[in-house]
Structures are given as structure tokens and as C-alpha cells.
Design a protein around this motif. Sequence first.
Motif, mmCIF file in Angstrom:
data_model
loop_
_atom_site.group_PDB
_atom_site.id
_atom_site.type_symbol
_atom_site.label_atom_id
_atom_site.label_comp_id
_atom_site.label_asym_id
_atom_site.label_seq_id
_atom_site.Cartn_x
_atom_site.Cartn_y
_atom_site.Cartn_z
ATOM 1 N N VAL A 119 0.856 -1.174 0.000
ATOM 2 C CA VAL A 119 0.000 0.000 0.000
ATOM 3 C C VAL A 119 0.902 1.238 0.000
ATOM 4 O O VAL A 119 1.955 1.252 0.633
ATOM 5 C CB VAL A 119 -0.954 -0.015 1.220
ATOM 6 C CG1 VAL A 119 -0.198 0.035 2.521
ATOM 7 C CG2 VAL A 119 -1.962 1.086 1.143
ATOM 8 N N MET A 120 0.485 2.242 -0.764
ATOM 9 C CA MET A 120 1.233 3.503 -0.818
ATOM 10 C C MET A 120 0.223 4.639 -0.799
ATOM 11 O O MET A 120 -0.697 4.665 -1.619
ATOM 12 C CB MET A 120 2.075 3.555 -2.089
ATOM 13 C CG MET A 120 2.954 4.756 -2.187
ATOM 14 S SD MET A 120 4.107 4.528 -3.551
ATOM 15 C CE MET A 120 4.205 6.194 -4.118
ATOM 16 N N ASP A 121 0.364 5.536 0.142
ATOM 17 C CA ASP A 121 -0.565 6.651 0.316
ATOM 18 C C ASP A 121 -2.013 6.168 0.419
ATOM 19 O O ASP A 121 -2.931 6.777 -0.136
ATOM 20 C CB ASP A 121 -0.425 7.658 -0.826
ATOM 21 C CG ASP A 121 0.941 8.334 -0.834
ATOM 22 O OD1 ASP A 121 1.499 8.528 0.265
ATOM 23 O OD2 ASP A 121 1.437 8.662 -1.917
ATOM 24 N N GLY A 122 -2.204 5.041 1.092
ATOM 25 C CA GLY A 122 -3.539 4.512 1.325
ATOM 26 C C GLY A 122 -4.128 3.714 0.172
ATOM 27 O O GLY A 122 -5.224 3.194 0.282
ATOM 28 N N LEU A 123 -3.401 3.605 -0.930
ATOM 29 C CA LEU A 123 -3.895 2.868 -2.093
ATOM 30 C C LEU A 123 -3.108 1.583 -2.288
ATOM 31 O O LEU A 123 -1.879 1.579 -2.147
ATOM 32 C CB LEU A 123 -3.780 3.736 -3.355
ATOM 33 C CG LEU A 123 -4.549 5.057 -3.320
ATOM 34 C CD1 LEU A 123 -4.195 5.905 -4.524
ATOM 35 C CD2 LEU A 123 -6.043 4.798 -3.265
ATOM 36 N N PRO A 124 -3.794 0.498 -2.644
ATOM 37 C CA PRO A 124 -3.075 -0.765 -2.847
ATOM 38 C C PRO A 124 -2.177 -0.704 -4.090
ATOM 39 O O PRO A 124 -2.519 -0.052 -5.081
ATOM 40 C CB PRO A 124 -4.195 -1.786 -3.034
ATOM 41 C CG PRO A 124 -5.390 -1.006 -3.413
ATOM 42 C CD PRO A 124 -5.228 0.365 -2.856
ATOM 43 N N VAL A 125 -1.014 -1.340 -3.991
ATOM 44 C CA VAL A 125 -0.097 -1.449 -5.128
ATOM 45 C C VAL A 125 0.302 -2.910 -5.284
ATOM 46 O O VAL A 125 0.510 -3.615 -4.303
ATOM 47 C CB VAL A 125 1.153 -0.554 -4.981
ATOM 48 C CG1 VAL A 125 0.813 0.910 -5.106
ATOM 49 C CG2 VAL A 125 1.870 -0.796 -3.668
ATOM 50 N N SER A 126 0.410 -3.349 -6.528
ATOM 51 C CA SER A 126 0.790 -4.737 -6.807
ATOM 52 C C SER A 126 2.308 -4.869 -6.777
ATOM 53 O O SER A 126 3.037 -3.873 -6.746
ATOM 54 C CB SER A 126 0.261 -5.149 -8.177
ATOM 55 O OG SER A 126 0.945 -4.427 -9.192
ATOM 56 N N ALA A 127 2.781 -6.102 -6.838
ATOM 57 C CA ALA A 127 4.218 -6.353 -6.874
ATOM 58 C C ALA A 127 4.843 -5.706 -8.112
ATOM 59 O O ALA A 127 5.936 -5.134 -8.036
ATOM 60 C CB ALA A 127 4.489 -7.849 -6.854
ATOM 61 N N ASP A 128 4.155 -5.777 -9.259
ATOM 62 C CA ASP A 128 4.674 -5.165 -10.484
ATOM 63 C C ASP A 128 4.772 -3.650 -10.346
ATOM 64 O O ASP A 128 5.732 -3.039 -10.821
ATOM 65 C CB ASP A 128 3.787 -5.523 -11.684
ATOM 66 C CG ASP A 128 3.925 -6.981 -12.089
ATOM 67 O OD1 ASP A 128 4.980 -7.595 -11.797
ATOM 68 O OD2 ASP A 128 2.984 -7.515 -12.695
ATOM 69 N N GLU A 129 3.793 -3.041 -9.695
ATOM 70 C CA GLU A 129 3.832 -1.595 -9.495
ATOM 71 C C GLU A 129 4.982 -1.198 -8.566
ATOM 72 O O GLU A 129 5.627 -0.166 -8.779
ATOM 73 C CB GLU A 129 2.498 -1.104 -8.944
ATOM 74 C CG GLU A 129 1.370 -1.174 -9.962
ATOM 75 C CD GLU A 129 -0.002 -0.921 -9.365
ATOM 76 O OE1 GLU A 129 -0.808 -0.298 -10.070
ATOM 77 O OE2 GLU A 129 -0.262 -1.351 -8.211
ATOM 78 N N ILE A 130 5.268 -2.024 -7.573
ATOM 79 C CA ILE A 130 6.395 -1.745 -6.677
ATOM 80 C C ILE A 130 7.700 -1.816 -7.464
ATOM 81 O O ILE A 130 8.598 -0.986 -7.283
ATOM 82 C CB ILE A 130 6.398 -2.718 -5.481
ATOM 83 C CG1 ILE A 130 5.195 -2.412 -4.588
ATOM 84 C CG2 ILE A 130 7.700 -2.630 -4.685
ATOM 85 C CD1 ILE A 130 4.900 -3.444 -3.538
ATOM 86 N N LYS A 131 7.807 -2.774 -8.371
ATOM 87 C CA LYS A 131 9.014 -2.876 -9.207
ATOM 88 C C LYS A 131 9.135 -1.676 -10.140
ATOM 89 O O LYS A 131 10.236 -1.201 -10.412
ATOM 90 C CB LYS A 131 9.000 -4.193 -9.982
ATOM 91 C CG LYS A 131 9.204 -5.390 -9.070
ATOM 92 C CD LYS A 131 9.032 -6.702 -9.776
ATOM 93 C CE LYS A 131 9.112 -7.855 -8.761
ATOM 94 N NZ LYS A 131 8.722 -9.126 -9.327
ATOM 95 N N LYS A 132 8.014 -1.154 -10.625
ATOM 96 C CA LYS A 132 8.053 0.049 -11.466
ATOM 97 C C LYS A 132 8.484 1.261 -10.642
ATOM 98 O O LYS A 132 9.217 2.120 -11.135
ATOM 99 C CB LYS A 132 6.694 0.299 -12.111
ATOM 100 C CG LYS A 132 6.376 -0.667 -13.228
ATOM 101 C CD LYS A 132 5.002 -0.416 -13.811
ATOM 102 C CE LYS A 132 4.654 -1.481 -14.846
ATOM 103 N NZ LYS A 132 3.275 -1.333 -15.345
ATOM 104 N N ILE A 133 8.022 1.345 -9.411
ATOM 105 C CA ILE A 133 8.439 2.433 -8.519
ATOM 106 C C ILE A 133 9.946 2.362 -8.295
ATOM 107 O O ILE A 133 10.627 3.384 -8.260
ATOM 108 C CB ILE A 133 7.664 2.367 -7.183
ATOM 109 C CG1 ILE A 133 6.200 2.726 -7.413
ATOM 110 C CG2 ILE A 133 8.286 3.278 -6.130
ATOM 111 C CD1 ILE A 133 5.286 2.439 -6.234
ATOM 112 N N ALA A 134 10.468 1.147 -8.183
ATOM 113 C CA ALA A 134 11.905 0.965 -7.970
ATOM 114 C C ALA A 134 12.714 1.461 -9.169
ATOM 115 O O ALA A 134 13.879 1.834 -9.016
ATOM 116 C CB ALA A 134 12.222 -0.503 -7.706
#
Length: 178
Positions: A113-128
Amino acid sequence: MAEKVFPADKVAAVTELTEKFRDSNATVLTEYRGLSVPQLKALRQALGEGASYRVAKNTLAKRAASDAGLSDLDEYFTGPTALTFVTGEVVDAAKALRDFAKDNEALVIKGGVMDGLPVSADEIKKIADLDSREVLLSKMAGAMKGSMSKAAALFAAPASQVARMAAALRDKKEAAGE
């Protein structure tokens, strides 16, 4: 369904986890099955001071997430779960988790979760893959400096054109003998 009652020590653990969920910029859930204690220590060091890595029982973590208003995380509470609470730069923590997972296949990023919104594993990798805040600010400052230099040159152009024209007239008069 009846509300599950926890002993006092578990209530304290849920309260602590709830506060961590609320105080964090982001929380990433991972599966750590197969990681040794030295590997977990190395992961905690890789995360730095802006994030903390905590192994938690799913029932307690799920309850804490729910108490913090994050019921979207329920699907990630399967198997051994560890929580990365990010209070600093989210990009840096995501990079540390991604890089550690590349070197240690036992670490699996489930989501978060980021800023109260769910994030998937793929989205976390994109953030990275994003540049850190400092790098983005440096790029923006460089772009602004370049724009200011262009503006200064543009404002100075008419004055320099007049000076060149005056010098050319002077040279022409001197050449004509006037």
C-alpha cells in the motif's frame, strides 16, 4: 462471525502494527520463506534508516491493517509474511527490496500500500525503476538553470545587436574617412 479476541500481548502487537501502518508512507508485504537470519539482517541494512522490516503473524498483521483502514491488503496475508514499513523515500526502499529479491530468490514481493492505495508487486518494481527524489530535483534544477540562461541570452540579444551595429557603423565611417 464473532470478533476474535486476542490476549493482551497480541493486542499490544496489533496496536503497534496499526500505528506503523498509519505512520508509514508505504508498506510492502513480502514472503521471506527460506531466508536465513544473516540474510534478513543484510536486507534490513540494505533498506537503511528510512524503512523497517518486520516479520509478523498474518492474523495480527491483517487485523492491524484493517484497524488502520487498509482492508485491501487481505489477499497478501498468505504464507509467511514480513512487512516493510517505509517512512523515508519510497523509491529507495522499493529499489532495496527489488535488488535484494534479485540476489535472493527466497524473497518474494507480494504487494503493498502507498498513500492509502493498494499497489501490486509489479507496481512496486516500477516504482523501484524511478529516479530518487534528489535526482529528480537535480534534473529539475538543471532544466530551470538552462531555461534561465536562455532567457538571459534572449534579453541580452537586443543590446548586443545594437552594440554590434554601432561598432559596424563606426568601422564603416572610419573606413570612409569620416
